[in-house]
Structure formats: C-alpha cells, structure tokens
Design an enzyme around this catalytic site. Structure first.
Site, short mmCIF file in Angstrom:
data_model
loop_
_atom_site.label_atom_id
_atom_site.label_comp_id
_atom_site.label_asym_id
_atom_site.label_seq_id
_atom_site.Cartn_x
_atom_site.Cartn_y
_atom_site.Cartn_z
N LYS A 1 0.86 -1.19 0.00
CA LYS A 1 0.00 0.00 0.00
C LYS A 1 0.88 1.22 0.00
CE LYS A 1 -3.98 2.12 0.66
NZ LYS A 1 -3.57 2.96 -0.49
N LYS B 1 5.21 2.27 8.36
CA LYS B 1 4.03 3.05 8.77
C LYS B 1 2.84 2.13 8.99
CE LYS B 1 4.30 6.76 6.08
NZ LYS B 1 3.99 7.69 4.97
N LYS C 1 5.17 2.02 -3.09
CA LYS C 1 5.14 3.42 -3.51
C LYS C 1 5.40 3.50 -4.99
CE LYS C 1 4.95 7.50 -1.40
NZ LYS C 1 4.33 7.65 -0.07
N THR D 1 -4.23 12.90 6.89
CA THR D 1 -2.80 13.00 7.21
C THR D 1 -2.59 14.08 8.27
OG1 THR D 1 -2.32 12.34 4.95
CG2 THR D 1 -0.49 13.25 6.21
N ASN E 1 -1.91 19.44 0.68
CA ASN E 1 -3.02 18.85 1.43
C ASN E 1 -2.70 18.72 2.92
OD1 ASN E 1 -4.21 15.87 2.28
ND2 ASN E 1 -5.67 17.27 1.33
N SER F 1 -6.93 5.57 4.48
CA SER F 1 -6.93 4.77 3.24
C SER F 1 -7.35 3.34 3.56
CB SER F 1 -5.54 4.74 2.60
OG SER F 1 -5.34 5.87 1.78
N1 GLU Z 1 1.05 8.98 0.32
C1 GLU Z 1 0.59 8.82 1.67
C2 GLU Z 1 1.74 8.39 2.58
O1 GLU Z 1 2.89 8.62 2.27
C3 GLU Z 1 -0.64 7.95 1.78
C4 GLU Z 1 -0.49 6.53 1.31
C5 GLU Z 1 -1.81 5.74 1.27
O2 GLU Z 1 -2.83 6.27 1.68
O3 GLU Z 1 -1.75 4.60 0.84
O4 GLU Z 1 1.54 7.90 3.65
#
Ligand code: GLU
Length: 430
Positions: free
Chosen positions: A75, A99, A111, A195, A226, A354
């Site tokens: 993810k 995370k 990613k 976030t 954002n 998410s």
């Molecule tokens: N791009 C965000 C992060 O770095 C969200 C990733 C997601 O929601 O999967 O955590």
C-alpha cells in the site's frame, strides 16, 4: 530533494536502510531480516507513452516499488514530480511498510512515482498519464496485491482515473484498487484531512507528555499542500498560533498568527501563499529557524539538515512530510532535547484512513465522518503510546528508533510465522 550521498542531502534509500539497520540492531534480529528489509521485494520500471495536446507522443518513466508484503497487500501513494528517482521511490515504499506495521494495518508497503512536472501538463495530458501508469502496471496491482493512493502532486482526480482505468481492464468496477478517491466513487469521508488530522493528534499527545500547553503554543508549517494547509486549520482550531507557513514559492510570517481560511483562500486565488497581505516575506530555509514551539515540515525530504538543525528553535517537530530530517540532523536534534515525532508515526493518518476506505469498498458499507475521525484518533493515540513505551523500554529519547523498532519487530514476526525467516531472535517486546 537530492539523490547524492552527502551529509546535507543524503540519498533517501540509504537513509531508510540506515534507520532499518539501527532498529534491527536494537532488536538484535537475525541478519536475514535486515537483508530482506533493506531492499524492495519487487521493483518495476515502466515507460508510459502519452499523446500530448500538440500531437506529439511523450514517453514518461514510472516506477512502482513493492517493498514487503509480509503483513498484507502493499500500500502506498503515487508521486508525480520532476525529481522522482528509483531510490526515492524505494525509500518511500520502505517507509510505507513501517508506517502500516506501526499502525497495525493489514498492509505491506509500496510506492510509485512518475518523473514529470504535473504543473506543466494539461488536464487531458494528466489523464493520459494517470491511465497509462495503471495500464502499464495492472498486472502487479490489485485490491489484494498493491493499492495505490495520492502522494505529492497527485489528487482525488488522478485516483478516479486510476479506478476507472483499472475497472475497464477488469471489466467490472474495482474501486478498492486505489484509495483517496472522490466520495462519489467510493472515497472515504475524512480521507482528505486524514494525514493532517493524524499528525495533529500525535502532536497533541506529545505536547501533553512534555508539558507544552497547546492552547498557548506557536507553530510553523513548511509546505502548504493537502497535509500542511489542513494542519494549519486543525491547529488553529485547537488554539495554536501558526506564525509562519510556506510553499514551493516561499513563505509568509506574522508573529500575531495567520488565519488558515484567509491563507487558503489566497493560495486558491493566486496559486501560492506568498504575497499574503499583512505578512512578512520569509524564505523556506529561514522559516525553519523561526522561534516557535511546534515545527511541522510538510514538504519534501532533507529539509532539516546538519546545517540548520543546531539553529532550530522548536521544542516539538512533527514530520508530516516523508523523510524531512536527515539522520545527522536528527541526531543533533535528539541531543539538543527536541522531541521529533518521526514521519512513520506523524504522517500515518493518511494511510490509516486509506485502510478505512479499502475496508468500506470491500464491504460496501460506508461510515460517517464522526466514525472515521474517532477510529483514526484511536489508532493514532495507540501508535503514539506504543512508540512512547518502546522508547522507555529501549531507554532512548529517540522516537524514530523506537517507532522503527515497533514496526520492524511486527514485520519480522510476520516473516517468521510465514516461514520466510527461520527465527528472528527478537529480544524486545513492545
Ligand atoms: N502517500 C501517503 C503516505 O505517504 C498515503 C499513502 C496511502 O494512503 O496509501 O503515507
């Protein structure tokens, strides 16, 4: 955001490897754990042809890094930015693994990135690029394989094109393939704010433990996308005086405080926070060194370096961006008694909601905004406590080490029970 290896702008991939190595050492894990976690399990590079408005075909380079899926499907967001590199994408995917593990989400880390300048693409070109990206990667993506989301310079609209393109490939609606979608096609309430809301929650918890009265605190925010702009509003609602904010064009400073609604409106109208009436002009570098209680770097990597860390005056730093502090800067800050809430904790609210969005898509049942915010709050507070407790057990003031230890331990345990690693030998229980 450089990719060279120097003290002030280290390669983020090397930084991620270094941090994972420190955690593996603190946990005295089998070296095989480090060897597996120090690189992605799969890394894909694709060429994406896009028909431009002038009739030419432009070929964009895209990447997807699937770091580790021991805990669940990978993810993580997709970044559209001119300075995207394979190493940056790999590092960002490693941070996603940690995370998700730290927040106890059933996900691994991934990613993606495309080397492009989205500010110079027309909406039609951006649509072609977004659809082309998922087409090129459709084989390795899916709601049980790898689920993308927004990241720097990608938004709900980009996610909607991805959901639609993937649904066309599957010949059925497959909204759970991507999160951060518009509400009308299965987006989650509260995802946009998540976030920042998660970060403000852990900042509030941390303020409590260091006896910082949040209602009389001041804050500085670098980055007004954002995450940064919503954090401004949420801090303001808690009574924090946000004295300076910035975006890629520069910063604004008013010791009396900046009104979030007025700044957001100015940015919407002019494209930048700069030129905001009644505020002094300040550079992105000087802004980091302003006197304040709370500093929120919410832009890109390597902003707090060994060069400026000795001059940072905040008591509490919440890393809304991924990788904003270099390891050397971090060491200086911890030594100076600054409490740094690491990125894998501070910005994990986004992927947490998410996760809620994915669950809602798979179950076809949608929650209210209050439910989302309440569950997010519980998850963030829980993660903060786990990190705080791990720091106590490890006898360190370094919350990054503590957070990595909690996360790495969980991934190592999953790899052990799945039989990937014979015995992790983990010596610490948080
Ligand atoms: N791009 C965000 C992060 O770095 C969200 C990733 C997601 O929601 O999967 O955590």
């Amino acid at each position: 955001m450089a990719t060279t290896t120097s003290i002030d702008a280290p390669n983020p991939y090397h930084v991620a490897q270094h941090e994972i190595g420190r955690a593996c050492e603190a946990l005295r894990l089998d070296p095989a754990v480090y060897r597996l976690l120090s690189r992605p399990m799969r890394f894909v590079e694709v060429a994406i042809p896009v028909r431009m408005d002038d009739g030419r075909t432009e070929v964009f380079v895209g990447y997807r890094s699937q770091h580790n899926d021991a805990l669940g499907p990978t993810k993580g967001g997709i970044r559209f930015h001119p300075s995207v590199t394979p190493d940056e994408v790999k590092a960002l995917s490693m941070w996603m693994t940690l995370k998700c593990a730290l927040l106890e989400l059933p996900f691994g880390g991934g990613k993606g990135g495309v080397v492009c300048d989205p500010k110079r693409l027309s909406p039609r070109e951006l649509e072609g690029l977004s659809r082309g990206y998922i087409q090129a990667l459709a084989q390795v993506m899916g709601e049980e394989k790898d689920i993308p989301a927004p990241d720097v310079y990608t938004n709900q609209q980009v996610m909607a094109w991805i959901a639609d393109e993937f649904s066309q490939i599957r010949q059925q609606n497959a909204f759970a393939i991507v999160t951060g979608k518009p509400l009308v096609i299965g987006g989650s309430k509260g995802r946009n704010e998540a976030t920042a809301r998660g970060a403000v929650t852990v900042v509030r918890e941390a303020a409590r433990v260091i006896d910082l009265d949040i209602r009389h605190a001041t804050a500085v925010i670098q980055g007004y996308g954002n995450a940064g702009s919503v954090a401004h509003r949420l801090l303001y609602e808690l009574g924090v005086r946000v004295v300076a904010v910035s975006d890629s064009s520069g910063g604004i400073y008013n010791p009396e405080g900046l009104d979030p609604r007025a700044v957001a409106e100015h940015k919407r109208a002019t494209g930048s926070v700069t030129g905001f009436p009644g505020a002094q002009v300040i550079s992105n570098e000087d802004l980091l060194e302003l006197p304040c209680d709370i500093l929120l770097p919410a832009a890109l990597e390597n902003q707090i370096t060994a060069g400026n860390a000795p001059r940072i005056r905040a008591r509490l730093i919440g890393e809304l961006a991924n990788g904003p502090t270099t390891p050397e800067a971090h060491r200086i800050l911890v030594e100076r008694g600054v409490l740094v809430l690491p990125d894998i904790l501070a910005n994990a609210g986004g992927v947490t909601v998410s996760y809620f969005e994915w669950v809602q898509n798979l179950t076809h049942y949608y929650w209210s905004e209050e439910e989302i915010n309440q569950r997010l709050e519980q998850r963030m507070v829980g993660a903060f406590r786990r990190v705080w407790e791990a720091a106590r057990q490890l006898g360190t003031a370094d919350l990054r080490l503590a957070a990595y230890a909690v996360a790495v331990r969980r991934v190592a345990e999953a790899m052990e029970v799945r039989g990937w690693i014979h015995r992790t030998g983990a010596s610490f229980r948080a």
